[in-house]
Design a protein around this motif. Structure first.
Motif, PDB file in Angstrom:
ATOM      1  N   ALA A  75       0.804  -1.235   0.000  1.00  0.00           N
ATOM      2  CA  ALA A  75       0.000   0.000   0.000  1.00  0.00           C
ATOM      3  C   ALA A  75       0.832   1.279   0.000  1.00  0.00           C
ATOM      4  CB  ALA A  75      -0.982   0.007   1.172  1.00  0.00           C
ATOM      5  N   SER A  76       2.109   1.171  -0.315  1.00  0.00           N
ATOM      6  CA  SER A  76       2.976   2.352  -0.392  1.00  0.00           C
ATOM      7  C   SER A  76       2.917   2.961  -1.787  1.00  0.00           C
ATOM      8  CB  SER A  76       4.417   1.951  -0.086  1.00  0.00           C
ATOM      9  OG  SER A  76       4.914   1.114  -1.135  1.00  0.00           O
ATOM     10  N   GLY A  77       3.600   4.104  -1.948  1.00  0.00           N
ATOM     11  CA  GLY A  77       3.677   4.723  -3.269  1.00  0.00           C
ATOM     12  C   GLY A  77       4.319   3.813  -4.289  1.00  0.00           C
ATOM     13  N   ASN A  78       5.435   3.167  -3.911  1.00  0.00           N
ATOM     14  CA  ASN A  78       6.097   2.297  -4.895  1.00  0.00           C
ATOM     15  C   ASN A  78       5.275   1.037  -5.167  1.00  0.00           C
ATOM     16  OD1 ASN A  78       7.332  -0.042  -3.278  1.00  0.00           O
ATOM     17  ND2 ASN A  78       8.159   1.717  -2.156  1.00  0.00           N
ATOM     18  N   TYR A  79       4.516   0.566  -4.187  1.00  0.00           N
ATOM     19  CA  TYR A  79       3.624  -0.591  -4.381  1.00  0.00           C
ATOM     20  C   TYR A  79       2.566  -0.264  -5.441  1.00  0.00           C
ATOM     21  CZ  TYR A  79      -0.039  -4.021  -3.107  1.00  0.00           C
ATOM     22  OH  TYR A  79      -0.999  -5.003  -3.121  1.00  0.00           O
ATOM     23  N   PHE A  80       1.928   0.894  -5.302  1.00  0.00           N
ATOM     24  CA  PHE A  80       0.902   1.282  -6.273  1.00  0.00           C
ATOM     25  C   PHE A  80       1.513   1.652  -7.626  1.00  0.00           C
ATOM     26  CE2 PHE A  80      -1.589   2.312  -2.310  1.00  0.00           C
ATOM     27  CZ  PHE A  80      -2.509   1.286  -2.482  1.00  0.00           C
ATOM     28  N   GLY A  81       2.725   2.213  -7.596  1.00  0.00           N
ATOM     29  CA  GLY A  81       3.403   2.522  -8.853  1.00  0.00           C
ATOM     30  C   GLY A  81       3.652   1.275  -9.677  1.00  0.00           C
ATOM     31  N   LYS A  82       4.125   0.222  -9.018  1.00  0.00           N
ATOM     32  CA  LYS A  82       4.346  -1.056  -9.714  1.00  0.00           C
ATOM     33  C   LYS A  82       3.040  -1.612 -10.268  1.00  0.00           C
ATOM     34  CE  LYS A  82       6.771  -2.653  -6.170  1.00  0.00           C
ATOM     35  NZ  LYS A  82       7.555  -3.536  -5.269  1.00  0.00           N
ATOM     36  N   ARG A  83       1.977  -1.503  -9.485  1.00  0.00           N
ATOM     37  CA  ARG A  83       0.674  -2.011  -9.930  1.00  0.00           C
ATOM     38  C   ARG A  83       0.212  -1.269 -11.185  1.00  0.00           C
ATOM     39  NH1 ARG A  83      -4.504  -4.010  -8.181  1.00  0.00           N
ATOM     40  NH2 ARG A  83      -5.713  -3.924 -10.110  1.00  0.00           N
ATOM     41  N   LEU A  84       0.367   0.050 -11.211  1.00  0.00           N
ATOM     42  CA  LEU A  84      -0.079   0.840 -12.358  1.00  0.00           C
ATOM     43  C   LEU A  84       0.730   0.524 -13.616  1.00  0.00           C
ATOM     44  CD1 LEU A  84      -0.628   4.290 -10.621  1.00  0.00           C
ATOM     45  CD2 LEU A  84      -2.399   2.785 -11.527  1.00  0.00           C
ATOM     46  N   ILE A  85       2.038   0.361 -13.445  1.00  0.00           N
ATOM     47  CA  ILE A  85       2.883   0.027 -14.604  1.00  0.00           C
ATOM     48  C   ILE A  85       2.471  -1.325 -15.180  1.00  0.00           C
ATOM     49  CG2 ILE A  85       5.232  -0.540 -15.355  1.00  0.00           C
ATOM     50  CD1 ILE A  85       6.209   1.484 -13.196  1.00  0.00           C
ATOM     51  N   ARG A  86       2.271  -2.302 -14.313  1.00  0.00           N
ATOM     52  CA  ARG A  86       1.838  -3.624 -14.781  1.00  0.00           C
ATOM     53  C   ARG A  86       0.481  -3.553 -15.463  1.00  0.00           C
ATOM     54  NH1 ARG A  86       4.056  -5.544  -9.719  1.00  0.00           N
ATOM     55  NH2 ARG A  86       1.966  -5.456  -8.813  1.00  0.00           N
ATOM     56  N   ASP A  87      -0.457  -2.818 -14.874  1.00  0.00           N
ATOM     57  CA  ASP A  87      -1.793  -2.712 -15.468  1.00  0.00           C
ATOM     58  C   ASP A  87      -1.744  -2.036 -16.825  1.00  0.00           C
ATOM     59  OD1 ASP A  87      -2.804  -3.958 -13.281  1.00  0.00           O
ATOM     60  OD2 ASP A  87      -4.053  -2.291 -12.596  1.00  0.00           O
ATOM     61  N   TYR A  88      -0.835  -1.066 -16.962  1.00  0.00           N
ATOM     62  CA  TYR A  88      -0.688  -0.386 -18.257  1.00  0.00           C
ATOM     63  C   TYR A  88      -0.195  -1.370 -19.316  1.00  0.00           C
ATOM     64  CZ  TYR A  88       1.300   2.444 -21.967  1.00  0.00           C
ATOM     65  OH  TYR A  88       1.618   2.955 -23.203  1.00  0.00           O
ATOM     66  N   TYR A  89       0.837  -2.125 -19.002  1.00  0.00           N
ATOM     67  CA  TYR A  89       1.419  -3.039 -19.998  1.00  0.00           C
ATOM     68  C   TYR A  89       0.542  -4.258 -20.268  1.00  0.00           C
ATOM     69  CZ  TYR A  89       5.734  -0.610 -20.889  1.00  0.00           C
ATOM     70  OH  TYR A  89       6.642   0.314 -21.324  1.00  0.00           O
ATOM     71  N   TYR A  90      -0.172  -4.711 -19.254  1.00  0.00           N
ATOM     72  CA  TYR A  90      -1.058  -5.859 -19.451  1.00  0.00           C
ATOM     73  C   TYR A  90      -2.440  -5.455 -19.963  1.00  0.00           C
ATOM     74  CZ  TYR A  90       2.307  -8.770 -16.889  1.00  0.00           C
ATOM     75  OH  TYR A  90       3.435  -9.463 -16.488  1.00  0.00           O
ATOM     76  N   LYS A  91      -2.608  -4.129 -20.202  1.00  0.00           N
ATOM     77  CA  LYS A  91      -3.881  -3.580 -20.713  1.00  0.00           C
ATOM     78  C   LYS A  91      -5.037  -3.858 -19.757  1.00  0.00           C
ATOM     79  CE  LYS A  91      -2.050  -2.040 -24.563  1.00  0.00           C
ATOM     80  NZ  LYS A  91      -0.658  -2.228 -24.256  1.00  0.00           N
ATOM     81  N   ARG A  92      -4.738  -3.848 -18.460  1.00  0.00           N
ATOM     82  CA  ARG A  92      -5.798  -4.020 -17.468  1.00  0.00           C
ATOM     83  C   ARG A  92      -6.335  -2.665 -17.012  1.00  0.00           C
ATOM     84  NH1 ARG A  92      -2.608  -8.696 -14.301  1.00  0.00           N
ATOM     85  NH2 ARG A  92      -1.592  -6.897 -13.371  1.00  0.00           N
ATOM     86  N   MET A  93      -5.697  -1.603 -17.449  1.00  0.00           N
ATOM     87  CA  MET A  93      -6.127  -0.247 -17.152  1.00  0.00           C
ATOM     88  C   MET A  93      -7.218   0.146 -18.153  1.00  0.00           C
ATOM     89  SD  MET A  93      -3.599   3.079 -16.993  1.00  0.00           S
ATOM     90  CE  MET A  93      -2.617   2.450 -15.629  1.00  0.00           C
ATOM     91  N   PRO A  94      -8.287   0.790 -17.719  1.00  0.00           N
ATOM     92  CA  PRO A  94      -9.326   1.212 -18.674  1.00  0.00           C
ATOM     93  C   PRO A  94      -8.743   2.018 -19.824  1.00  0.00           C
ATOM     94  CG  PRO A  94     -10.066   1.556 -16.436  1.00  0.00           C
ATOM     95  CD  PRO A  94      -8.613   1.156 -16.339  1.00  0.00           C
ATOM     96  N   LYS A  95      -9.276   1.849 -21.002  1.00  0.00           N
ATOM     97  CA  LYS A  95      -8.708   2.451 -22.210  1.00  0.00           C
ATOM     98  C   LYS A  95      -8.536   3.964 -22.094  1.00  0.00           C
ATOM     99  CE  LYS A  95     -10.126  -1.054 -25.584  1.00  0.00           C
ATOM    100  NZ  LYS A  95     -10.939  -1.333 -26.795  1.00  0.00           N
ATOM    101  N   ARG A  96      -9.532   4.634 -21.516  1.00  0.00           N
ATOM    102  CA  ARG A  96      -9.430   6.098 -21.459  1.00  0.00           C
ATOM    103  C   ARG A  96      -8.327   6.559 -20.509  1.00  0.00           C
ATOM    104  NH1 ARG A  96     -13.358   8.528 -17.614  1.00  0.00           N
ATOM    105  NH2 ARG A  96     -14.202   6.864 -16.296  1.00  0.00           N
ATOM    106  N   TYR A  97      -7.848   5.650 -19.641  1.00  0.00           N
ATOM    107  CA  TYR A  97      -6.750   6.014 -18.751  1.00  0.00           C
ATOM    108  C   TYR A  97      -5.387   5.628 -19.317  1.00  0.00           C
ATOM    109  CZ  TYR A  97     -10.488   6.917 -15.508  1.00  0.00           C
ATOM    110  OH  TYR A  97     -11.625   7.418 -14.929  1.00  0.00           O
ATOM    111  N   LEU A  98      -5.383   4.713 -20.267  1.00  0.00           N
ATOM    112  CA  LEU A  98      -4.114   4.337 -20.905  1.00  0.00           C
ATOM    113  C   LEU A  98      -3.458   5.545 -21.547  1.00  0.00           C
ATOM    114  CD1 LEU A  98      -5.113   0.947 -22.576  1.00  0.00           C
ATOM    115  CD2 LEU A  98      -3.420   1.243 -20.770  1.00  0.00           C
TER     116      LEU A  98
END
Length: 286
Positions: free
Chosen positions: A143-166
């Motif tokens: 739940a730290s900044g770097n924890y969420f940063g890693k999650r966002l990077i992975r979601d971006y590359y795996y296309k798990r992030m909603p399209k309008r946020y990509l």
């Protein structure tokens, strides 16, 4: 004169108090986490602060509370650097959990840090007792900044992030894979670098996706860093740090789910540290 610091991996806030407890100086350096940064970089960051030059020989006591100061070797490293710079001062270096505790309570409670990194401890009213030692941004820091940063990077590359946020993510950060890999695996401050991606959640309008990311991470933190304390049913839980401050609503939601009593949620502990050391000054005068 007494110099107080609240130090993280991203930055360190410094306050200079005179003998009456009056604030003489407020300044900031880059992060001084001795568990992450090499000694020469720590030394450079202290020496580069111009505000220190006028007062360095007038300072009698230095209290540094920081991330990465929970084990002997990095603590000794930073202490030696500060002693070599503030040559007339007695230097005390303690883990950031002390700063967080002094900032939010004088009574028993569980105190959590959610900033660039994360941690928690139990305060019995006199002593601070750490639960699980922190193993840093690679193995822990839920739940730290770097924890969420890693999650966002992975979601971006795996296309798990909603399209309008990509597209928004691409516009706000350099997502070239070579750039990311270089910063994570070859450059200094990989934890700080990862944490800056977490700004995406709070820089843009919160939404179902970002709330889901936050709630999942904070749930993990509760399970691993809060619910494991046997005192959890008898004391409040306090939070310190930027992630905690901006995700207050999610923390409240998860706390309610686990029937946990919430105490204070503070963005920066430095103000509480000032009051703590002012009380010490007044007690010494009695």
């Amino acid at each position: 004169m007494i110099l107080i610091a609240d130090g993280g991996s991203t930055k360190a806030d410094w306050i200079l108090l005179d003998s009456l407890g009056k604030v003489v100086l407020k300044t900031r350096t880059e992060g001084l986490n001795p568990a992450v940064f090499p000694g020469d970089l720590l030394k450079k960051r202290v020496e580069e602060n111009k505000d220190f030059q006028f007062y360095k020989n007038k300072i009698e006591e230095v209290y540094f509370y920081g991330a990465g100061c929970g084990t002997k070797k990095p603590t000794a490293l930073l202490k030696s650097i500060l002693e070599s710079f503030f040559i007339k001062a007695t230097v005390v270096v303690k883990e950031d959990t002390y700063a967080a505790t002094y900032a939010v309570t004088t009574k028993p409670g569980i105190v959590c840090i959610l900033g660039t990194g994360s941690n928690s401890s139990y305060f019995d009213g006199k002593n601070i007792i750490n639960g699980v030692p922190s193993l840093g941004y690679i193995l822990m820091d839920e739940a730290s900044g770097n924890y969420f940063g890693k999650r966002l990077i992975r979601d971006y590359y795996y296309k798990r992030m909603p399209k309008r946020y990509l597209k928004k993510f691409e516009d706000q950060f350099d997502v070239d894979p070579d750039v990311i890999k270089r910063n994570v695996y070859k450059e200094n401050n990989p934890n700080t670098y990862l944490a800056h991606f977490a700004e995406f959640i709070f820089r843009n309008d919160r939404n179902a996706y970002s709330d889901k990311v936050l709630e999942k991470g904070i749930n993990v933190f509760f399970k691993t860093r809060i619910l494991t304390y046997p005192q959890i049913k008898n004391v409040p839980v306090h939070f310190v740090g930027s992630i905690a401050f901006f995700a207050k609503d999610i923390i409240e939601k998860v706390a309610k789910k686990y029937d946990v009593e919430l105490g204070s949620i503070v963005r920066r502990p430095i103000d509480g540290l000032i009051e703590y050391h002012r009380r010490k000054i007044n007690l010494e005068k009695i």
